[in-house]
Design an enzyme around this catalytic site. Structure first.
Site, short mmCIF file in Angstrom:
data_model
loop_
_atom_site.label_atom_id
_atom_site.label_comp_id
_atom_site.label_asym_id
_atom_site.label_seq_id
_atom_site.Cartn_x
_atom_site.Cartn_y
_atom_site.Cartn_z
N HIS A 53 0.81 -1.32 -0.01
CA HIS A 53 0.03 0.03 -0.03
C HIS A 53 0.84 1.22 -0.05
O HIS A 53 0.59 2.30 0.55
CB HIS A 53 -0.75 -0.16 1.01
CG HIS A 53 -1.95 -1.14 1.20
ND1 HIS A 53 -3.19 -1.19 0.54
CD2 HIS A 53 -1.77 -2.37 1.66
CE1 HIS A 53 -3.89 -2.17 0.56
NE2 HIS A 53 -3.20 -3.00 1.23
N ASN A 125 -10.44 -2.88 2.54
CA ASN A 125 -10.27 -2.84 1.12
C ASN A 125 -11.04 -2.57 0.39
O ASN A 125 -12.44 -2.17 0.83
CB ASN A 125 -9.52 -4.17 0.67
CG ASN A 125 -8.29 -4.30 0.97
OD1 ASN A 125 -7.34 -3.65 1.02
ND2 ASN A 125 -7.77 -5.72 1.21
#
Ligand code: NDP
Length: 498
Positions: A53, A125
């Site tokens: 990420h 997510n």
């Protein structure tokens, strides 16, 4: 009047254009400390990028609660009428800091709520499930998504080798390769807490909970070809879209929903409700509307407020608890630990991570202890228990006991787990166009991988639905200009391996 420019120590800077040299042609003098300081600062402008990420886009906003779930949770931020300031950071998983935004990947959907009882982070997510259910497999999985140690390139062979040997990934792989695999920007996708958490109320009753954030902008996605065109023009399409919308006052919103499961139901469901590769079917546990999430303020400084933002599922508040989800427990450790490494021991004193409620603890010293590591209000109260009126524990924050049973051992996480049924349910939701794009996306992603790995993966598709395998097989043949081979796919991955 313009402010006077100073050194970082506060003294006025007489000249910020010319370095100090012995004669007009140089060389520069070592005593030009401001030149050295400027260059040294530049060398230190980067911090370690997140291992996963790394590329992200974020904004500030508010969570407004309109529903009433007070019988399930005592969390102050979830009571009817509550308005809680929050921060969101969206991200891709695999790409590095400079990666293009519009790549096919899962998107992170990380939220920090500054509640009156401490920061509550939901680090989810844009998909309700994940590739693995056992955290022991997480570093290996991530290695397959990152660069090959020798070629320093991404390796489709590694990805499909791992996925085809890990059938629990099939649910997430199918979502990733479907239309939802490339949202046009962060405002046009859903968010999911993904893990199962728990709620607990004043009576000490526990409920299991899943969080959902449904986009009010509508789902919009790029095909591979559209994404290629966008990336050819700009690598920053998400940053441009999110920043631009908020700058123009077009504040993106998400409907906030929860699914709630009574504690003892967890023993009755056919699937493990704490398995991160599974959803809770809406028919069994209907989503309940509880409020709205709105993003309405861009950061003043991207690095300070987004790169420095530290989200961790370890941050919960009274009324919200964990669950037996193995992946959640690993992330409770590893996310906070990533921030200790990336930002320093006292990362929660960085303004964007600071709670907006009083903070009192006995941690002390260490790198960057600039705001006073001991926060007790009395210099003599630097340990606990003490006789100097230092802060004390509050038993009312004790959550009810987590009912657990079982002997400690390494249980095979594949035993008794159906890795295919929920993928079939998803596949059956797709219309013909969605199926055909899924097949084409998979064929493209599998291109060039060894045949035995492709066959092993096709065996998994076949167990989801014969049309799934046939469609991918045909799309692969179309891509390579060959006629589709007659299916000789074995029925099980075990047979494929034989
Ligand atoms: P439902 O028909 O009640 O729910 C369907 C869900 O699927 C909706 O939440 C919808 O999300 C989502 N969905 C629709 N199209 C797509 C797509 N192209 N890609 C990904 N998700 C899509 O059925 P179930 O609850 O029984 O779930 C069936 C399957 O749907 C699951 O096996 C799972 O794969 C998938 N799913 C289920 C979710 C859940 O929490 N139950 C959440 C998301 C997906 P939306 O309303 O946002 O359009």
């Amino acid at each position: 009047m313009t402010d006077r420019m100073t050194t970082s120590a506060g003294a006025p800077i007489p000249d910020n254009q010319n370095s100090e040299t012995a004669g007009p042609r140089g060389p520069v003098l070592l005593q030009d400390y401001q030149l050295i300081e400027k260059l040294a600062h530049q060398n230190r402008e980067r911090i370690p990028e997140r291992v996963v990420h790394a590329k992200g886009w974020g904004a500030h906003g508010v969570l407004k609660i309109t529903g009433d779930i007070s019988r399930y949770t005592k969390a102050k931020a979830l009571q009817p009428g509550a308005e809680t300031p929050m921060l969101a950071r969206f991200s891709t998983v695999a790409g590095e800091l400079g990666a293009a935004d519009a790549e096919r990947d899962v998107r992170g959907f990380a939220l920090k709520f500054y509640t009156p009882e401490g920061n509550w982070d939901l680090v989810g997510n844009n998909t309700p499930v994940f590739f693995v259910r056992d955290p022991l497999k997480f570093p290996d999985f991530i290695h397959t998504q990152k660069r090959h140690p020798k070629t320093n390139m991404r390796s489709p062979t590694a990805m499909w080798d791992f996925w085809s040997l890990s059938p629990e990934s099939l649910h997430q792989v199918t979502i990733l390769m479907s239309d939802r695999g490339i949202p046009v920007d962060p405002t046009h996708m859903n968010g999911y807490g993904s893990h199962t958490y728990s709620f607990w109320n004043d009576a000490g009753e526990r409920y299991w909970v899943k969080f959902h954030f449904k986009t009010e902008q509508g789902h919009r996605h790029f095909t591979n070809e559209e994404a290629d065109q966008v990336i050819g023009k700009t690598r920053e399409s998400y940053q441009e879209a999110l920043y631009g919308k908020i700058d123009r006052g077009e504040f993106p919103r998400w409907k906030v929903q929860v699914q709630i499961m009574p504690e003892l139901d967890a023993e009755k469901t056919s699937y493990n409700p704490f398995d991160l590769t599974k959803v809770w079917p809406h028919g069994e546990y209907p989503p309940i509307d509880i409020g709205v999430l709105e993003l309405n303020r861009n950061p003043e400084n991207y690095f300070a407020e987004i790169e420095n933002a530290a989200f961790s599922p370890s941050n919960i508040v009274p009324g919200i608890g964990f669950s037996p989800d193995k992946m959640l427990q690993a992330r409770i450790f590893s996310y906070a630990d990533a921030h200790r490494h990336r930002l320093g021991t006292h990362y929660e004193t960085i303004p964007v991570n600071q709670p907006k409620c009083p903070v009192h603890h006995y941690h002390r010293d260490g790198q960057m202890n600039v705001f006073g590591g001991v926060k007790t209000g009395n210099p003599d109260a630097y340990y606990e228990p003490n006789s100097f009126n230092g802060p004390k524990e509050d038993k009312s924050a004790q959550e009810p006991p987590l009912r657990l049973s079982g002997d400690a051992t390494r249980y095979n996480h594949r035993d008794g787990n159906d890795d295919y049924g929920q993928v079939t349910a998803l596949f059956n939701l797709f219309d013909d166009g969605q199926k055909n794009r899924l097949f084409a996306n998979l064929a493209a992603a599998m291109s060039g991988i060894p045949e035995e790995i492709a066959e092993r993966q096709l065996a998994h598709f076949k167990r989801v639905h014969p049309d799934y395998e046939a469609g991918v097989r045909k799309a692969r043949a179309t891509l390579t200009g060959r006629e589709p081979a007659i299916s000789v796919t074995p029925n099980t991955p075990q047979e494929a391996a034989e």
